[in-house]
Design an enzyme around this catalytic site. Structure first.
Site, PDB file in Angstrom:
ATOM      1  N   CYS A  42       0.961  -1.410  -0.052  1.00 43.02           N
ATOM      2  CA  CYS A  42      -0.008  -0.021  -0.187  1.00 43.02           C
ATOM      3  C   CYS A  42       0.671   1.291  -0.080  1.00 43.02           C
ATOM      4  O   CYS A  42       0.735   1.929  -0.968  1.00 43.02           O
ATOM      5  CB  CYS A  42      -0.837   0.151   1.210  1.00 43.02           C
ATOM      6  SG  CYS A  42      -1.874   1.389   1.603  1.00 43.02           S
ATOM      7  N   GLY A 182      -5.440  -5.612 -19.324  1.00 46.67           N
ATOM      8  CA  GLY A 182      -6.238  -5.817 -17.857  1.00 46.67           C
ATOM      9  C   GLY A 182      -6.889  -4.653 -17.789  1.00 46.67           C
ATOM     10  O   GLY A 182      -6.198  -3.611 -17.279  1.00 46.67           O
ATOM     11  N   GLY A 184      -9.032  -3.605 -15.369  1.00 50.44           N
ATOM     12  CA  GLY A 184      -9.709  -3.463 -14.056  1.00 50.44           C
ATOM     13  C   GLY A 184      -9.085  -2.005 -13.212  1.00 50.44           C
ATOM     14  O   GLY A 184      -8.732  -1.187 -13.887  1.00 50.44           O
ATOM     15  N   TYR A 185      -9.211  -2.246 -12.045  1.00 52.00           N
ATOM     16  CA  TYR A 185      -8.623  -1.341 -10.891  1.00 52.00           C
ATOM     17  C   TYR A 185      -7.364  -0.675 -11.583  1.00 52.00           C
ATOM     18  O   TYR A 185      -7.321   0.640 -11.748  1.00 52.00           O
ATOM     19  CB  TYR A 185      -8.454  -1.645  -9.454  1.00 52.00           C
ATOM     20  CG  TYR A 185      -9.785  -1.864  -8.789  1.00 52.00           C
ATOM     21  CD1 TYR A 185     -10.619  -2.597  -8.723  1.00 52.00           C
ATOM     22  CD2 TYR A 185      -9.779  -0.647  -7.815  1.00 52.00           C
ATOM     23  CE1 TYR A 185     -11.842  -2.527  -7.801  1.00 52.00           C
ATOM     24  CE2 TYR A 185     -10.725  -0.720  -6.770  1.00 52.00           C
ATOM     25  CZ  TYR A 185     -11.709  -1.650  -6.931  1.00 52.00           C
ATOM     26  OH  TYR A 185     -12.847  -1.652  -5.941  1.00 52.00           O
ATOM     27  N   VAL A 272      -3.394  -8.015 -14.508  1.00 48.30           N
ATOM     28  CA  VAL A 272      -4.856  -8.825 -14.643  1.00 48.30           C
ATOM     29  C   VAL A 272      -5.132  -9.470 -13.344  1.00 48.30           C
ATOM     30  O   VAL A 272      -5.966 -10.467 -13.215  1.00 48.30           O
ATOM     31  CB  VAL A 272      -4.454 -10.097 -15.829  1.00 48.30           C
ATOM     32  CG1 VAL A 272      -4.307  -9.249 -17.028  1.00 48.30           C
ATOM     33  CG2 VAL A 272      -3.294 -10.689 -15.124  1.00 48.30           C
ATOM     34  N   GLY A 273      -5.013  -8.694 -12.413  1.00 48.82           N
ATOM     35  CA  GLY A 273      -5.436  -9.524 -10.983  1.00 48.82           C
ATOM     36  C   GLY A 273      -4.255  -9.603 -10.118  1.00 48.82           C
ATOM     37  O   GLY A 273      -2.954  -9.412 -10.239  1.00 48.82           O
ATOM     38  N   ALA A 322      -6.860  -1.963   1.207  1.00 50.76           N
ATOM     39  CA  ALA A 322      -6.202  -1.562   2.300  1.00 50.76           C
ATOM     40  C   ALA A 322      -7.003  -1.126   3.617  1.00 50.76           C
ATOM     41  O   ALA A 322      -6.715  -1.630   4.647  1.00 50.76           O
ATOM     42  CB  ALA A 322      -5.230  -0.274   1.958  1.00 50.76           C
ATOM     43  N   HIS A 447     -22.809  24.908   1.737  1.00 50.56           N
ATOM     44  CA  HIS A 447     -22.889  25.093   0.352  1.00 50.56           C
ATOM     45  C   HIS A 447     -21.333  26.144   0.071  1.00 50.56           C
ATOM     46  O   HIS A 447     -21.410  27.030   1.101  1.00 50.56           O
ATOM     47  CB  HIS A 447     -24.070  25.915   0.548  1.00 50.56           C
ATOM     48  CG  HIS A 447     -24.318  26.599  -1.215  1.00 50.56           C
ATOM     49  ND1 HIS A 447     -24.572  25.613  -2.159  1.00 50.56           N
ATOM     50  CD2 HIS A 447     -23.911  27.857  -1.491  1.00 50.56           C
ATOM     51  CE1 HIS A 447     -24.337  26.539  -3.337  1.00 50.56           C
ATOM     52  NE2 HIS A 447     -24.394  27.791  -2.774  1.00 50.56           N
TER      53      HIS A 447
END
Ligand code: FAD
Ligand code: NAI
Length: 486
Positions: A42, A182, A184-185, A272-273, A322, A447
């Site tokens: 991480c 890949g 993904g994330y 890819v993971g 994480a 606001h």
């Protein structure tokens, strides 16, 4: 002589270091063993370096595209990138965070043992370091050894031409073209970041869409449109077959819906993971049960098949995030200290740091229906109607709230838009507390802030958002699921 502790934690990532600190806070003598870097994937090669570079990419993109319209001119007309400096800055961010972990561990009197841990028996560990080998025993062990990137056939990581996420975060020169395998994330976070820095990016995704199953499909649509606008090419139903060197770069062969294509690039990134590191540290040798995906089997207290050994984070179960690892770290420390706790979070929020960001907590509409909620209220509020988003020049996207129509209890919140990552915590709190739409709608939101979209999405689900035009709910024809301004 073996060193003895109440608790030994293996791995100092966001699971392990948090567990160790909480154990120490609870009065347990604690050691943490780490073979590489405090803070784990991480802080060193994952969340933090990627977010640092994503911030830089976003900043550069805004300078290029938003600044001129805001009346900010660059002296020579265009911003440039010093990649070596960017890397230096990124590393300084990681080092600062990792150094902070060391201080916290020391400040809590946690013993830090540097080296590679291997279970000798279920009650004893060997720790191998450059200084030799030592043995450690403990009443309880916490395994927090994390995960690593998956390799695919023909694309062994050499970190020169074929990069894992770790290599992709460490480029000291900006490539011209990248192929990312890949969608993904990681592929989309890093792909978007490089696209913002001006790199030509092609994403090769095996499935029929990017971020499949990772987020609310309507949120993904917004990101997919933006990827196109940013110049990222996405090849779907595409399988990378192999690669060869070509000049100073690579040539990647891809099968796209049965047709072969060749993509030229400087480098290829494979995302890819990730797979759990359960084939290491002799975990199988001491008889821990491991499932077919490689996760150590645990119960709701994250206790393994040996009752004095716990497993947390990426090595224990999905989602590989994480904050889930850290939550489990605290949980397990408290269980060891005798508290009656189990993993009972209603939601693990998730954020995908793409452009615009996607963030979610709780169920999507489909998940809510599968879970037996036959009637839903769905309210959606666009950032285009929010003054703060417009003033940020980031008015794409929306907040969507899914609620049980019978009780108005909030079941899920899905955001695609500016700072979705920071906004989602309000939704996670609402879901944890069993809040109703009225709780969000009647809470005064300051606001002008992006947070007002959460309040207005709740109002939209109730049929009366102020800053969009809505038909009263009783004049709509949607049937059992009421979709407000969808
Ligand atoms: P890790 O962080 O993997 O830490 C495990 C530690 O154990 C490592 O330091 C390792 O060296 C050590 N270790 C392993 N085996 C041994 C051994 N035998 N002896 C001693 N030490 C050992 N998640 C998010 O929530 N948000 C994000 O934005 C995010 N971004 C990411 C970006 C990237 C590029 C990547 C790769 C991941 C990202 N993740 C993100 C996922 C996140 O990094 C992981 O979910 C998280 O690090 C898991 O924590 P952990 O403690 O289980 O393991
Ligand atoms: P992922 O599981 O998110 O995505 C992998 C993608 O690769 C999928 O879309 C899959 O269909 C595709 N794929 C698989 N095999 C393929 C092949 N042979 N050819 C082409 N495409 C193929 O995995 P990723 O991106 O590696 O990330 C791993 C995990 O790390 C994530 O699931 C997440 O848990 C964590 N992570 C979290 C982040 C965050 O919280 N913001 C950021 C980055 C990672």
């Amino acid at each position: 002589m073996a060193q003895k502790f109440d608790v030994v934690v293996v791995g100092a990532g966001p699971g392990g270091y948090v567990a160790a600190i909480r154990c120490a806070q609870l009065g347990l003598s604690t050691a943490v063993i780490e073979r590489e870097y405090l803070g784990g994937v991480c802080l060193n090669v994952g969340c933090i370096p990627s977010k640092a570079l994503i911030t830089a990419g976003h900043f550069f993109d805004k300078l290029q595209h938003s600044a001129p319209e805001m009346g900010i001119r660059l002296p020579k007309g265009e911003a440039t990138i010093d990649m070596a400096q960017m890397q230096k800055w990124k590393t300084s961010v990681c080092d600062r965070m990792s150094g902070g972990v060391e201080q916290l561990l020391k400040g809590n009197s946690v013993a830090i043992l540097r080296g590679e841990a291997t279970f000798k028996t279920a009650h004893e560990l060997n720790v191998k370091s450059s200084g030799g080998m030592e043995t450690v025993t403990a009443k309880n062990f916490i395994i927090a050894t994390g995960s690593r990137p998956i390799e695919i056939p023909g694309f062994a990581f050499d970190e020169k031409f074929v990069l894992s996420s770790t290599g992709a975060l460490a480029l000291s020169e900006l490539p011209k073209k990248l192929v990312v395998i890949g969608g993904g994330y990681i592929g989309l976070e890093l792909g978007s970041m490089y696209a913002h820095l001006g790199v030509e990016v092609t994403v090769v995704e095996a499935g029929p869409g990017v971020l499949q199953g990772a987020a609310d499909p309507e949120c993904v649509q917004v990101v997919a449109r933006k990827l196109k606008k940013t110049g990222v090419e996405t090849l779907l139903d595409a399988k990378a077959k192999g690669w060869k060197k070509s000049g100073s770069g690579v040539e990647v062969t891809v099968d796209v819906k049965g047709k072969e294509q060749t993509l030229k690039a400087d480098k290829v990134i494979v995302t890819v993971g990730r797979k759990p590191n359960s084939d290491q540290a002799n975990l199988k040798g001491i008889g821990l049960q491991i499932d077919e995906r490689g996760f150590i089997k645990t119960n709701s207290q994250r206790r393994t098949s040996h009752s004095h050994i716990f497993a947390i984070g990426d090595i224990a179960c999905q989602p590989m995030l994480a904050h889930k690892a850290s939550h489990e770290g605290v949980l397990v420390a408290e269980v060891i200290a005798g508290k009656n706790r189990a993993f009972d979070a209603k939601t693990v929020p998730a954020v995908i740091f793409v452009d615009p960001e996607i963030a979610a907590a709780g169920m999507t509409e489909d998940e809510a229906k599968s879970a037996g909620y036959s009637e839903l209220k769905v309210g959606k509020f666009p950032f285009a109607a929010n003054g703060r988003a417009v003033s940020l020049m980031e008015a794409e996207g929306f907040v969507k709230i899914v609620a049980d129509a019978k009780t108005d209890v909030v079941l899920g919140v899905h955001i695609v838009g500016p700072d979705a990552s920071n906004m989602i915590s309000e939704a996670a709190l609402a879901i944890e507390m069993g809040a109703r739409l009225q709780d969000l709608a009647l809470t005064i939101h300051p606001h002008p802030t992006l947070g007002e979209t959460m309040m207005e999405a709740a109002e939209a689900a109730l049929g009366h958002a102020i800053h969009i035009i809505q038909k009263p709910l009783n004049q709509r024809k949607e049937g059992p699921s009421l979709r407000a301004n969808a």
